[in-house]
Design an enzyme around this catalytic site. Structure first.
Site, PDB file in Angstrom:
ATOM      1  N   SER A   6     -24.180  15.874 -74.320  1.00  0.00           N
ATOM      2  CA  SER A   6     -23.052  15.801 -73.324  1.00  0.00           C
ATOM      3  C   SER A   6     -22.059  16.789 -73.470  1.00  0.00           C
ATOM      4  O   SER A   6     -21.556  16.844 -74.808  1.00  0.00           O
ATOM      5  CB  SER A   6     -22.431  14.343 -73.452  1.00  0.00           C
ATOM      6  N   HIS A  31     -25.998  17.338 -69.872  1.00  0.00           N
ATOM      7  CA  HIS A  31     -25.111  16.240 -69.406  1.00  0.00           C
ATOM      8  C   HIS A  31     -23.862  16.612 -69.202  1.00  0.00           C
ATOM      9  O   HIS A  31     -23.393  17.009 -70.104  1.00  0.00           O
ATOM     10  CB  HIS A  31     -25.378  15.080 -70.474  1.00  0.00           C
ATOM     11  N   ASP A  33     -20.409  15.068 -67.808  1.00  0.00           N
ATOM     12  CA  ASP A  33     -19.626  13.863 -67.487  1.00  0.00           C
ATOM     13  C   ASP A  33     -18.437  14.026 -66.412  1.00  0.00           C
ATOM     14  O   ASP A  33     -17.410  14.854 -66.846  1.00  0.00           O
ATOM     15  CB  ASP A  33     -19.183  13.065 -68.507  1.00  0.00           C
ATOM     16  N   MET A  35     -15.373  12.650 -64.576  1.00  0.00           N
ATOM     17  CA  MET A  35     -14.457  11.272 -64.575  1.00  0.00           C
ATOM     18  C   MET A  35     -13.218  11.624 -63.740  1.00  0.00           C
ATOM     19  O   MET A  35     -12.706  12.707 -63.831  1.00  0.00           O
ATOM     20  CB  MET A  35     -13.889  10.880 -65.967  1.00  0.00           C
ATOM     21  N   HIS A  64     -23.289  12.827 -64.587  1.00  0.00           N
ATOM     22  CA  HIS A  64     -23.073  11.424 -64.770  1.00  0.00           C
ATOM     23  C   HIS A  64     -21.560  11.293 -63.828  1.00  0.00           C
ATOM     24  O   HIS A  64     -20.369  11.838 -64.390  1.00  0.00           O
ATOM     25  CB  HIS A  64     -23.060  11.301 -66.045  1.00  0.00           C
ATOM     26  N   MET A  66     -18.336   9.248 -63.004  1.00  0.00           N
ATOM     27  CA  MET A  66     -17.544   7.944 -63.429  1.00  0.00           C
ATOM     28  C   MET A  66     -16.507   8.092 -62.568  1.00  0.00           C
ATOM     29  O   MET A  66     -15.456   8.230 -62.851  1.00  0.00           O
ATOM     30  CB  MET A  66     -17.272   8.094 -64.894  1.00  0.00           C
ATOM     31  N   MET A 135     -25.467   2.461 -70.283  1.00  0.00           N
ATOM     32  CA  MET A 135     -24.423   2.875 -71.115  1.00  0.00           C
ATOM     33  C   MET A 135     -24.697   2.094 -72.451  1.00  0.00           C
ATOM     34  O   MET A 135     -24.721   0.819 -72.303  1.00  0.00           O
ATOM     35  CB  MET A 135     -22.855   2.591 -70.366  1.00  0.00           C
ATOM     36  N   PHE A 141     -15.002   8.029 -72.691  1.00  0.00           N
ATOM     37  CA  PHE A 141     -14.825   8.759 -74.032  1.00  0.00           C
ATOM     38  C   PHE A 141     -15.889   9.072 -74.731  1.00  0.00           C
ATOM     39  O   PHE A 141     -16.836   8.201 -74.883  1.00  0.00           O
ATOM     40  CB  PHE A 141     -13.554   8.007 -74.805  1.00  0.00           C
ATOM     41  N   GLY A 142     -16.108  10.441 -75.287  1.00  0.00           N
ATOM     42  CA  GLY A 142     -16.943  10.447 -76.277  1.00  0.00           C
ATOM     43  C   GLY A 142     -16.500   9.814 -77.739  1.00  0.00           C
ATOM     44  O   GLY A 142     -15.531   9.380 -77.761  1.00  0.00           O
ATOM     45  N   GLY A 143     -17.482   9.799 -78.525  1.00  0.00           N
ATOM     46  CA  GLY A 143     -17.155   9.583 -79.962  1.00  0.00           C
ATOM     47  C   GLY A 143     -16.874   7.818 -80.220  1.00  0.00           C
ATOM     48  O   GLY A 143     -16.384   7.565 -81.238  1.00  0.00           O
ATOM     49  N   ASP A 173     -26.939   6.207 -73.080  1.00  0.00           N
ATOM     50  CA  ASP A 173     -25.569   7.289 -73.193  1.00  0.00           C
ATOM     51  C   ASP A 173     -24.647   6.540 -73.949  1.00  0.00           C
ATOM     52  O   ASP A 173     -24.108   5.606 -73.615  1.00  0.00           O
ATOM     53  CB  ASP A 173     -25.000   7.637 -71.850  1.00  0.00           C
ATOM     54  N   GLY A 174     -24.140   7.140 -75.190  1.00  0.00           N
ATOM     55  CA  GLY A 174     -23.052   6.756 -75.659  1.00  0.00           C
ATOM     56  C   GLY A 174     -23.427   6.400 -77.241  1.00  0.00           C
ATOM     57  O   GLY A 174     -24.147   5.442 -77.516  1.00  0.00           O
ATOM     58  N   GLY A 195     -23.283  13.305 -77.315  1.00  0.00           N
ATOM     59  CA  GLY A 195     -22.048  14.248 -77.418  1.00  0.00           C
ATOM     60  C   GLY A 195     -21.540  14.454 -78.836  1.00  0.00           C
ATOM     61  O   GLY A 195     -22.071  15.611 -79.260  1.00  0.00           O
ATOM     62  N   SER A 196     -20.968  13.623 -79.428  1.00  0.00           N
ATOM     63  CA  SER A 196     -20.332  13.979 -80.691  1.00  0.00           C
ATOM     64  C   SER A 196     -21.265  14.340 -81.771  1.00  0.00           C
ATOM     65  O   SER A 196     -21.073  15.248 -82.579  1.00  0.00           O
ATOM     66  CB  SER A 196     -19.239  12.922 -80.963  1.00  0.00           C
TER      67      SER A 196
HETATM   68  C1  DX5 Z   1     -18.927   8.446 -72.000  1.00  0.00           C
HETATM   69  C2  DX5 Z   1     -19.640   9.563 -71.515  1.00  0.00           C
HETATM   70  C3  DX5 Z   1     -20.842   9.997 -72.533  1.00  0.00           C
HETATM   71  C4  DX5 Z   1     -20.280  10.519 -73.909  1.00  0.00           C
HETATM   72  C5  DX5 Z   1     -21.321  10.475 -74.871  1.00  0.00           C
HETATM   73  O1  DX5 Z   1     -18.186   7.987 -71.020  1.00  0.00           O
HETATM   74  O2  DX5 Z   1     -20.644   9.184 -70.532  1.00  0.00           O
HETATM   75  O3  DX5 Z   1     -21.804  11.081 -72.009  1.00  0.00           O
HETATM   76  O4  DX5 Z   1     -19.850  11.975 -73.590  1.00  0.00           O
HETATM   77  O5  DX5 Z   1     -20.463  10.812 -76.192  1.00  0.00           O
HETATM   78  P1  DX5 Z   1     -20.982  10.287 -77.622  1.00  0.00           P
HETATM   79  O6  DX5 Z   1     -22.474  10.749 -77.672  1.00  0.00           O
HETATM   80  O7  DX5 Z   1     -20.087  11.000 -78.395  1.00  0.00           O
HETATM   81  O8  DX5 Z   1     -20.888   8.943 -77.387  1.00  0.00           O
HETATM   82 ZN    ZN Z   2     -22.309  10.549 -69.711  1.00  0.00          ZN
END
Ligand code: DX5
Ligand code: ZN
Length: 214
Positions: A6, A31, A33, A35, A64, A66, A135, A141-143, A173-174, A195-196
């Site tokens: 991501s 990927h 995101d 938002m 993706h 959102m 999900m 948010f990531g992380g 994802d997440g 992502g993170s």
């Molecule tokens: C959250 C996003 C994810 C996010 C994943 O809303 O859809 O794609 O970036 O990040 P990590 O892997 O850090 O949870």
């Molecule tokens: Zn995502």
């Protein structure tokens, strides 16, 4: 297992460089995101930045959404030719119609389920879609921390997929990392978004991506 980093956790000051690096490191999808600040309490990127992503990537894009107004955003991103566009079932009154619309644009339709949404809620959409994104955090948010009930949801979804459309893929994802990847594999997951874990890995993107390819 296929791996879709991501870019939410990438260095946006060096976005093209980071995308080139994850592609060289062997990711399968990129990927993205999107938002809108309404469906989720965060705001990310629009078609101007995603067109720069499309130029930098050598791997297909997995967008993706959102957002509240799915069709508006599908029309914004379709010209960038992503492989998948996924939208949240919680935010769509006419998912079956939107699925047909995305496919008519030459893009694979996918549906996203929030952590509280049961796989059974989309049983009669499975025949028409290419992927379900489960999900494993609350979107925005990531992380964040991995919500482990996704494992049971994936197993239940797999049973429904076998019945209705064995070609449909499961993406999660997440909060994905090297500690939960084996459980995800065992639950029948085909693609993970990370992502993170990828962008924050001190040993480099390749080591991180390889550790998820179980
Ligand atoms: C959250 C996003 C994810 C996010 C994943 O809303 O859809 O794609 O970036 O990040 P990590 O892997 O850090 O949870
Ligand atoms: Zn995502």
């Amino acid at each position: 297992m296929l791996v879709a980093p991501s870019i939410l956790s990438a260095d946006f000051g060096n976005l093209a460089r980071d995308i080139e690096e994850i592609c060289k490191a062997g990711c399968d999808l990129v990927h993205v995101d999107v938002m809108d600040g309404h469906f989720v309490p965060n705001l990310t990127i629009g078609p101007v930045v995603v067109s720069a992503v499309a130029k930098a990537t050598t791997k297909p894009m997995d967008i993706h959404l959102m957002v509240e107004n799915n069709t508006f955003f599908v029309d914004l991103f379709a010209p960038l030719k992503p492989k998948y566009i996924s939208f949240h079932i919680e935010e769509e009154k006419h998912p079956h119609r939107l699925v047909q619309y995305i496919r008519s644009l030459g893009i694979k339709p996918a549906i996203v389920l929030n952590p509280h949404t049961a796989p059974e809620s989309i049983e009669f959409l499975l025949a028409d879609i290419d992927m379900v994104l489960l999900m494993s955090v609350n979107p925005g948010f990531g992380g964040q921390k991995f919500i482990s009930s996704v494992l049971e949801r994936a197993k239940r979804l797999k049973t429904l997929i076998k019945q209705h459309n064995p070609d449909c893929l499961i993406e999660v994802d997440g909060g994905v990392n090297s500690e939960n990847i084996h459980d995800l594999k065992e639950a029948g997951v085909d693609i993970v978004v990370a992502g993170s874990y990828v962008f924050g890995n001190r040993d480099g993107y390749k080591q991180a991506i390889d550790s998820l390819k179980v």
